[in-house]
Design a protein around this motif. Structure first.
Motif, mmCIF file in Angstrom:
data_model
loop_
_atom_site.group_PDB
_atom_site.id
_atom_site.type_symbol
_atom_site.label_atom_id
_atom_site.label_comp_id
_atom_site.label_asym_id
_atom_site.label_seq_id
_atom_site.Cartn_x
_atom_site.Cartn_y
_atom_site.Cartn_z
ATOM 1 N N VAL A 1 36.049 33.206 62.267
ATOM 2 C CA VAL A 1 36.882 32.883 61.112
ATOM 3 C C VAL A 1 38.339 33.256 61.380
ATOM 4 N N TYR A 2 38.547 34.419 61.978
ATOM 5 C CA TYR A 2 39.904 34.898 62.237
ATOM 6 C C TYR A 2 40.415 34.523 63.626
ATOM 7 N N LEU A 3 39.623 33.774 64.399
ATOM 8 C CA LEU A 3 39.955 33.443 65.787
ATOM 9 C C LEU A 3 40.362 34.704 66.545
ATOM 10 N N LEU A 4 39.481 35.700 66.499
ATOM 11 C CA LEU A 4 39.758 37.002 67.084
ATOM 12 C C LEU A 4 38.620 37.384 68.019
ATOM 13 N N LEU A 5 38.979 37.931 69.173
ATOM 14 C CA LEU A 5 37.996 38.385 70.154
ATOM 15 C C LEU A 5 38.372 39.813 70.526
ATOM 16 N N LYS A 6 37.437 40.741 70.353
ATOM 17 C CA LYS A 6 37.695 42.136 70.691
ATOM 18 C C LYS A 6 36.727 42.575 71.777
ATOM 19 N N MET A 7 37.249 43.393 72.701
ATOM 20 C CA MET A 7 36.441 43.919 73.794
ATOM 21 C C MET A 7 37.057 45.209 74.299
ATOM 22 N N PRO A 8 36.268 46.035 74.968
ATOM 23 C CA PRO A 8 36.846 47.256 75.531
ATOM 24 C C PRO A 8 37.719 46.932 76.749
ATOM 25 N N GLY A 9 38.861 47.588 76.846
ATOM 26 C CA GLY A 9 39.738 47.464 78.010
ATOM 27 C C GLY A 9 39.755 48.788 78.747
ATOM 28 N N ASN A 10 40.599 48.911 79.785
ATOM 29 C CA ASN A 10 40.608 50.152 80.555
ATOM 30 C C ASN A 10 41.343 51.276 79.829
ATOM 31 N N THR A 11 42.213 50.974 78.854
ATOM 32 C CA THR A 11 42.903 52.029 78.105
ATOM 33 C C THR A 11 42.738 51.873 76.601
ATOM 34 N N GLY A 12 41.803 51.092 76.134
ATOM 35 C CA GLY A 12 41.596 50.923 74.699
ATOM 36 C C GLY A 12 41.014 49.560 74.390
ATOM 37 N N VAL A 13 40.964 49.222 73.114
ATOM 38 C CA VAL A 13 40.381 47.956 72.675
ATOM 39 C C VAL A 13 41.371 46.819 72.890
ATOM 40 N N LEU A 14 40.891 45.732 73.490
ATOM 41 C CA LEU A 14 41.694 44.511 73.637
ATOM 42 C C LEU A 14 41.413 43.624 72.436
ATOM 43 N N SER A 15 42.465 43.152 71.780
ATOM 44 C CA SER A 15 42.336 42.212 70.664
ATOM 45 C C SER A 15 43.054 40.935 71.054
ATOM 46 N N LEU A 16 42.298 39.859 71.185
ATOM 47 C CA LEU A 16 42.876 38.573 71.572
ATOM 48 C C LEU A 16 42.802 37.642 70.371
ATOM 49 N N ARG A 17 43.936 37.087 70.000
ATOM 50 C CA ARG A 17 44.007 36.226 68.820
ATOM 51 C C ARG A 17 44.209 34.783 69.244
ATOM 52 N N GLY A 18 43.519 33.882 68.545
ATOM 53 C CA GLY A 18 43.660 32.455 68.785
ATOM 54 C C GLY A 18 44.761 31.872 67.909
ATOM 55 N N ASP A 19 45.133 30.650 68.207
ATOM 56 C CA ASP A 19 46.157 29.933 67.452
ATOM 57 C C ASP A 19 45.450 28.877 66.610
#
Length: 178
Positions: free
Chosen positions: A78-96
């Motif tokens: 719904v929010y075009l959002l993808l979250k995953m663990p990164g090497n220094t914290g949570v990665l939040s990738l947003r779609g357009d």
């Protein structure tokens, strides 16, 4: 992508369904490539296997459940959002949202121009003819359940359809398959 992947391809016979309307498509091969999400400060890289297809699509790559599982990613469509663990914290990738709408529209326009093969048309015509001739359809009687209560346990019989004593369910403990 600018990558000479032809030398990296390994044979693949797993067909695609549902991407090319009315058709299945066999990939020309598969390739495993490193795939990175994030920035230089916070990123995640995994090796992902891609099936390489030889057909036009509005997509360059489709990441499926195996890739999302490998990245331990959580999508929120719904929010075009993808979250995953990164090497220094949570990665939040947003779609357009606007680009997504444009790509969906392009995919729909592309799907409308693709011709369904005549074999599928013939199958649909035969199915329509069969549905008109209901006498040729075999009637299937529902099978009776072989689950019966064992011993003296508390059970309750529930009528599933009002007025039809043959449609019942037995609820209780100690049911055994006979």
């Amino acid at each position: 992508m600018g990558l000479n992947y032809m030398s990296l391809l390994t044979p693949s016979k797993a067909p695609f369904y549902g991407i090319v309307p009315g058709n299945s498509s066999t990939p020309i091969g598969s390739v495993t490539l490193p795939f990175t999400f994030g920035t230089e400060q916070n990123f995640r890289t995994e090796y992902i296997k891609f099936e390489v297809a030889d057909f036009e699509s509005s997509y360059h790559a489709i990441l499926g459940r195996p890739a999302l599982a490998k990245f331990m990613a959580v999508p929120h469509y719904v929010y075009l959002l993808l979250k995953m663990p990164g090497n220094t914290g949570v990665l939040s990738l947003r779609g357009d949202l606007l680009k997504s709408f444009e790509y969906d529209k392009e995919a729909i326009d592309h799907a409308a121009t693709i011709r369904v093969p005549s074999s599928v048309s013939e199958i649909l015509a035969a199915a329509k003819e069969l549905s008109l001739n209901k006498d040729s359809m075999p009637s299937k009687k529902p099978s009776q359940s072989s689950v019966k209560p064992t011993g003296d346990v508390g059970t309750k019989t529930i009528q599933l359809q009002e007025g039809d004593d043959s449609k019942t369910a037995i609820i209780g403990a100690g049911l055994a398959h006979k």
